[in-house]
Design a protein around this motif. Structure first.
Motif, PDB file in Angstrom:
ATOM      1  N   HIS A 189       0.829  -1.208   0.000  1.00 31.91           N
ATOM      2  CA  HIS A 189       0.000   0.000   0.000  1.00 31.91           C
ATOM      3  C   HIS A 189       0.866   1.262   0.000  1.00 31.91           C
ATOM      4  O   HIS A 189       0.625   2.202  -0.763  1.00 31.91           O
ATOM      5  N   SER A 190       1.902   1.257   0.823  1.00 26.85           N
ATOM      6  CA  SER A 190       2.798   2.410   0.861  1.00 26.85           C
ATOM      7  C   SER A 190       3.529   2.593  -0.469  1.00 26.85           C
ATOM      8  O   SER A 190       3.719   3.715  -0.933  1.00 26.85           O
ATOM      9  N   ALA A 191       3.931   1.484  -1.085  1.00 27.52           N
ATOM     10  CA  ALA A 191       4.592   1.567  -2.389  1.00 27.52           C
ATOM     11  C   ALA A 191       3.673   2.197  -3.424  1.00 27.52           C
ATOM     12  O   ALA A 191       4.108   3.012  -4.255  1.00 27.52           O
ATOM     13  N   GLY A 192       2.384   1.843  -3.382  1.00 32.69           N
ATOM     14  CA  GLY A 192       1.428   2.458  -4.302  1.00 32.69           C
ATOM     15  C   GLY A 192       1.322   3.956  -4.107  1.00 32.69           C
ATOM     16  O   GLY A 192       1.232   4.725  -5.075  1.00 32.69           O
ATOM     17  N   HIS A 193       1.339   4.405  -2.839  1.00 33.73           N
ATOM     18  CA  HIS A 193       1.321   5.844  -2.563  1.00 33.73           C
ATOM     19  C   HIS A 193       2.568   6.524  -3.133  1.00 33.73           C
ATOM     20  O   HIS A 193       2.483   7.611  -3.705  1.00 33.73           O
ATOM     21  N   ILE A 194       3.731   5.881  -2.957  1.00 28.89           N
ATOM     22  CA  ILE A 194       4.982   6.467  -3.438  1.00 28.89           C
ATOM     23  C   ILE A 194       4.956   6.623  -4.952  1.00 28.89           C
ATOM     24  O   ILE A 194       5.355   7.662  -5.497  1.00 28.89           O
ATOM     25  N   ILE A 195       4.476   5.608  -5.643  1.00 29.63           N
ATOM     26  CA  ILE A 195       4.351   5.707  -7.097  1.00 29.63           C
ATOM     27  C   ILE A 195       3.409   6.844  -7.462  1.00 29.63           C
ATOM     28  O   ILE A 195       3.663   7.612  -8.399  1.00 29.63           O
ATOM     29  N   GLY A 196       2.324   6.996  -6.711  1.00 31.19           N
ATOM     30  CA  GLY A 196       1.401   8.105  -6.955  1.00 31.19           C
ATOM     31  C   GLY A 196       2.061   9.452  -6.785  1.00 31.19           C
ATOM     32  O   GLY A 196       1.905  10.351  -7.632  1.00 31.19           O
ATOM     33  N   HIS A 197       2.826   9.631  -5.705  1.00 33.53           N
ATOM     34  CA  HIS A 197       3.515  10.904  -5.470  1.00 33.53           C
ATOM     35  C   HIS A 197       4.515  11.209  -6.584  1.00 33.53           C
ATOM     36  O   HIS A 197       4.596  12.344  -7.070  1.00 33.53           O
ATOM     37  N   ILE A 198       5.262  10.207  -6.994  1.00 31.92           N
ATOM     38  CA  ILE A 198       6.299  10.409  -8.012  1.00 31.92           C
ATOM     39  C   ILE A 198       5.691  10.839  -9.338  1.00 31.92           C
ATOM     40  O   ILE A 198       6.146  11.795  -9.974  1.00 31.92           O
ATOM     41  N   LEU A 199       4.636  10.146  -9.753  1.00 37.58           N
ATOM     42  CA  LEU A 199       4.055  10.473 -11.053  1.00 37.58           C
ATOM     43  C   LEU A 199       3.265  11.778 -11.025  1.00 37.58           C
ATOM     44  O   LEU A 199       3.162  12.465 -12.045  1.00 37.58           O
ATOM     45  N   GLU A 200       2.719  12.137  -9.858  1.00 33.70           N
ATOM     46  CA  GLU A 200       2.042  13.440  -9.766  1.00 33.70           C
ATOM     47  C   GLU A 200       3.025  14.566 -10.054  1.00 33.70           C
ATOM     48  O   GLU A 200       2.664  15.566 -10.695  1.00 33.70           O
ATOM     49  N   LYS A 201       4.256  14.431  -9.572  1.00 36.74           N
ATOM     50  CA  LYS A 201       5.270  15.458  -9.839  1.00 36.74           C
ATOM     51  C   LYS A 201       5.603  15.552 -11.325  1.00 36.74           C
ATOM     52  O   LYS A 201       6.122  16.565 -11.791  1.00 36.74           O
ATOM     53  N   GLU A 202       5.310  14.472 -12.063  1.00 32.12           N
ATOM     54  CA  GLU A 202       5.599  14.441 -13.503  1.00 32.12           C
ATOM     55  C   GLU A 202       4.357  14.718 -14.339  1.00 32.12           C
ATOM     56  O   GLU A 202       4.339  14.474 -15.544  1.00 32.12           O
ATOM     57  N   GLY A 203       3.294  15.208 -13.682  1.00 32.74           N
ATOM     58  CA  GLY A 203       2.109  15.636 -14.418  1.00 32.74           C
ATOM     59  C   GLY A 203       1.025  14.590 -14.598  1.00 32.74           C
ATOM     60  O   GLY A 203       0.128  14.763 -15.434  1.00 32.74           O
ATOM     61  N   TRP A 204       1.055  13.522 -13.803  1.00 30.65           N
ATOM     62  CA  TRP A 204       0.055  12.469 -13.885  1.00 30.65           C
ATOM     63  C   TRP A 204      -0.755  12.415 -12.585  1.00 30.65           C
ATOM     64  O   TRP A 204      -0.192  12.466 -11.507  1.00 30.65           O
ATOM     65  N   ILE A 205      -2.087  12.279 -12.696  1.00 24.70           N
ATOM     66  CA  ILE A 205      -2.964  12.262 -11.531  1.00 24.70           C
ATOM     67  C   ILE A 205      -3.451  10.835 -11.277  1.00 24.70           C
ATOM     68  O   ILE A 205      -4.066  10.218 -12.157  1.00 24.70           O
ATOM     69  N   PRO A 206      -3.187  10.280 -10.080  1.00 23.40           N
ATOM     70  CA  PRO A 206      -3.679   8.925  -9.787  1.00 23.40           C
ATOM     71  C   PRO A 206      -5.199   8.894  -9.701  1.00 23.40           C
ATOM     72  O   PRO A 206      -5.809   9.742  -9.033  1.00 23.40           O
ATOM     73  N   ILE A 207      -5.805   7.942 -10.398  1.00 27.04           N
ATOM     74  CA  ILE A 207      -7.273   7.848 -10.404  1.00 27.04           C
ATOM     75  C   ILE A 207      -7.779   6.510  -9.864  1.00 27.04           C
ATOM     76  O   ILE A 207      -8.948   6.394  -9.503  1.00 27.04           O
ATOM     77  N   LYS A 208      -6.904   5.514  -9.809  1.00 24.82           N
ATOM     78  CA  LYS A 208      -7.324   4.192  -9.329  1.00 24.82           C
ATOM     79  C   LYS A 208      -6.100   3.416  -8.884  1.00 24.82           C
ATOM     80  O   LYS A 208      -5.048   3.507  -9.518  1.00 24.82           O
ATOM     81  N   ALA A 209      -6.251   2.644  -7.801  1.00 23.75           N
ATOM     82  CA  ALA A 209      -5.111   1.867  -7.301  1.00 23.75           C
ATOM     83  C   ALA A 209      -5.586   0.522  -6.761  1.00 23.75           C
ATOM     84  O   ALA A 209      -6.681   0.408  -6.202  1.00 23.75           O
ATOM     85  N   HIS A 210      -4.739  -0.479  -6.938  1.00 21.26           N
ATOM     86  CA  HIS A 210      -5.016  -1.835  -6.480  1.00 21.26           C
ATOM     87  C   HIS A 210      -3.706  -2.360  -5.896  1.00 21.26           C
ATOM     88  O   HIS A 210      -2.733  -2.534  -6.625  1.00 21.26           O
ATOM     89  N   HIS A 211      -3.691  -2.574  -4.569  1.00 21.16           N
ATOM     90  CA  HIS A 211      -2.427  -2.856  -3.883  1.00 21.16           C
ATOM     91  C   HIS A 211      -2.290  -4.322  -3.461  1.00 21.16           C
ATOM     92  O   HIS A 211      -1.672  -4.623  -2.449  1.00 21.16           O
TER      93      HIS A 211
END
Length: 209
Positions: free
Chosen positions: A96-118
């Motif tokens: 779950h934490s890894a999924g959050h980290i991926i979300g934070h990283i890609l948000e900085k690159e202009g991508w918005i997380p819309i769905k996650a499955h951990h």
């Protein structure tokens, strides 16, 4: 309503009161407790399993706003010792934490997380692009994940003004979340980006820990 101990405590063994135990079928019982350390399935995270005394908790669900512990045996009303499967909890928290980290990283690159499955074996985060979305490769995402893990940021849990639970790491912006997480990022150990797929404008990142 059952008090959700997993929100504020990492205790894996606690004393509880069995309030109800109702047969669901010939092999399964639905158990209600006054308090519980068991995280129910939801928010992209599998449920905790474990034991109530010597009876196995095979699944935990949220049903009509009540936490139900599905067991393979009957439990009489009264005191019991609840024990979660700690190894499984730690693994789910790392995912779950890894999924959050991926979300934070890609948000900085202009991508918005819309769905996650951990879930182990099928973990992924899906993103929608902004106008500033950058092209990313499996290798670049892997490198950014490794860099952030080495910072070993601490998990922060808070409640926002709407009463929603939020989780973040260090000074990263919070995500609304009801899941369990590692205390520090180095507990994730490693994030392996398995696949990056851009289809119909949506970017999906598959990963494992």
């Amino acid at each position: 309503m059952t008090v959700q101990l997993y929100f504020n405590s990492s205790a894996s063994v606690v004393e509880v009161q069995v309030l109800k135990c109702i047969a669901r079928d010939e092999q399964t019982y639905a158990v209600s407790l006054d308090v519980t350390p068991f995280h129910p399935q939801g928010g992209g995270q599998p449920s905790d399993t474990g034991w109530l005394d010597n009876v196995c908790v095979i699944h935990t669900i949220m049903e009509n706003d009540e936490i139900i512990h599905l067991t393979n045996g009957y439990l009489p009303p009264g005191k019991a010792i609840a024990r979660i499967d700690e190894d499984a909890r730690i693994l789910h928290s790392r995912y779950h934490s890894a999924g959050h980290i991926i979300g934070h990283i890609l948000e900085k690159e202009g991508w918005i997380p819309i769905k996650a499955h951990h879930w182990p074996g099928e973990a992924k985060v899906t993103f929608s692009p902004t106008e500033q979305a950058q092209e990313l490769t499996l290798e670049s995402i892997s490198e950014l994940c490794s860099q952030l893990i080495t910072e070993n940021l601490a998990c922060r849990v808070s409640m926002n003004k709407c009463g929603l639970r939020e989780v973040s790491f260090g000074t990263l912006p919070p995500y609304a979340c009801g899941g369990t997480h590692v205390n520090y990022l180095d507990e994730i150990k490693n994030i392996v980006i398995e696949k990056v797929k851009n289809k119909k404008g949506k970017l999906t990142v598959n990963y494992k820990v």
